[in-house]
Write a protein that holds these residues in place. Sequence first.
Motif, PDB file in Angstrom:
ATOM      1  N   LEU A   4       0.854  -1.173   0.000  1.00 42.27           N
ATOM      2  CA  LEU A   4       0.000   0.000   0.000  1.00 42.27           C
ATOM      3  C   LEU A   4       0.895   1.229   0.000  1.00 42.27           C
ATOM      4  O   LEU A   4       1.797   1.343   0.828  1.00 42.27           O
ATOM      5  N   VAL A   5       0.656   2.137  -0.922  1.00 49.91           N
ATOM      6  CA  VAL A   5       1.465   3.340  -1.032  1.00 49.91           C
ATOM      7  C   VAL A   5       0.578   4.563  -0.957  1.00 49.91           C
ATOM      8  O   VAL A   5      -0.321   4.735  -1.785  1.00 49.91           O
ATOM      9  N   GLU A   6       0.834   5.411   0.041  1.00 49.61           N
ATOM     10  CA  GLU A   6       0.065   6.634   0.225  1.00 49.61           C
ATOM     11  C   GLU A   6       0.743   7.811  -0.465  1.00 49.61           C
ATOM     12  O   GLU A   6       1.964   7.838  -0.634  1.00 49.61           O
ATOM     13  N   ARG A  38      -4.732   7.528  11.647  1.00 43.82           N
ATOM     14  CA  ARG A  38      -3.733   8.568  11.836  1.00 43.82           C
ATOM     15  C   ARG A  38      -3.120   8.470  13.221  1.00 43.82           C
ATOM     16  O   ARG A  38      -3.724   7.958  14.155  1.00 43.82           O
ATOM     17  N   GLN A  39      -1.907   8.971  13.315  1.00 45.15           N
ATOM     18  CA  GLN A  39      -1.195   8.971  14.573  1.00 45.15           C
ATOM     19  C   GLN A  39      -0.527  10.326  14.764  1.00 45.15           C
ATOM     20  O   GLN A  39       0.390  10.683  14.025  1.00 45.15           O
ATOM     21  N   TYR A  94      -2.126   6.853   7.795  1.00 44.96           N
ATOM     22  CA  TYR A  94      -1.790   5.530   7.292  1.00 44.96           C
ATOM     23  C   TYR A  94      -2.971   4.895   6.568  1.00 44.96           C
ATOM     24  O   TYR A  94      -4.098   4.909   7.062  1.00 44.96           O
ATOM     25  N   CYS A  95      -2.683   4.330   5.435  1.00 46.03           N
ATOM     26  CA  CYS A  95      -3.672   3.552   4.703  1.00 46.03           C
ATOM     27  C   CYS A  95      -3.699   2.131   5.252  1.00 46.03           C
ATOM     28  O   CYS A  95      -2.664   1.573   5.625  1.00 46.03           O
ATOM     29  N   GLY A 115       2.698   5.456   5.513  1.00 47.93           N
ATOM     30  CA  GLY A 115       2.227   6.688   6.108  1.00 47.93           C
ATOM     31  C   GLY A 115       2.617   7.914   5.310  1.00 47.93           C
ATOM     32  O   GLY A 115       3.636   7.928   4.619  1.00 47.93           O
ATOM     33  N   THR A 116       1.801   8.936   5.414  1.00 45.08           N
ATOM     34  CA  THR A 116       2.089  10.217   4.788  1.00 45.08           C
ATOM     35  C   THR A 116       1.786  11.329   5.792  1.00 45.08           C
ATOM     36  O   THR A 116       0.757  11.313   6.463  1.00 45.08           O
TER      37      THR A 116
END
Length: 122
Positions: A4-6, A38-39, A94-95, A115-116
């Motif tokens: 998975l790529v954000e 999200r964090q 995060y996806c 994460g992005t």
Amino acid sequence: QVQLVESGGGLVQAGGSLTLSCVASGSIFSINLMGWYRQAPGKQRGLVATVTSDGRTNYADSVKGRFTISRDNAKNTVNLRMNSLQPEDTAVYYCNANIRGGGTYYTVRNYWGQGTQVTVSS
């Protein structure tokens, strides 16, 4: 293996908007639940929104009315449109997806993106 790529994170002023995208790639038979978590600094990772394969959505109370999650099953993509962003939305996003793999990895497994960063300035 599935990845998975954000993309789409960045710096935005309070009140602004941003759209995040997540693309699943690899040997995929089907994708079930997809979502965003999200964090924030010093906090645990928590739910932002999820969307099922048939379009049913769920949102954290803190983002209801501001964020919209959507998916494109043909492109193995989930998006998160974020409006009226506030400093408290600052976090790494995060996806996440439950995916049944093709070939060897045919069982349903849970995957996370790297994460992005989303930063909302005052």
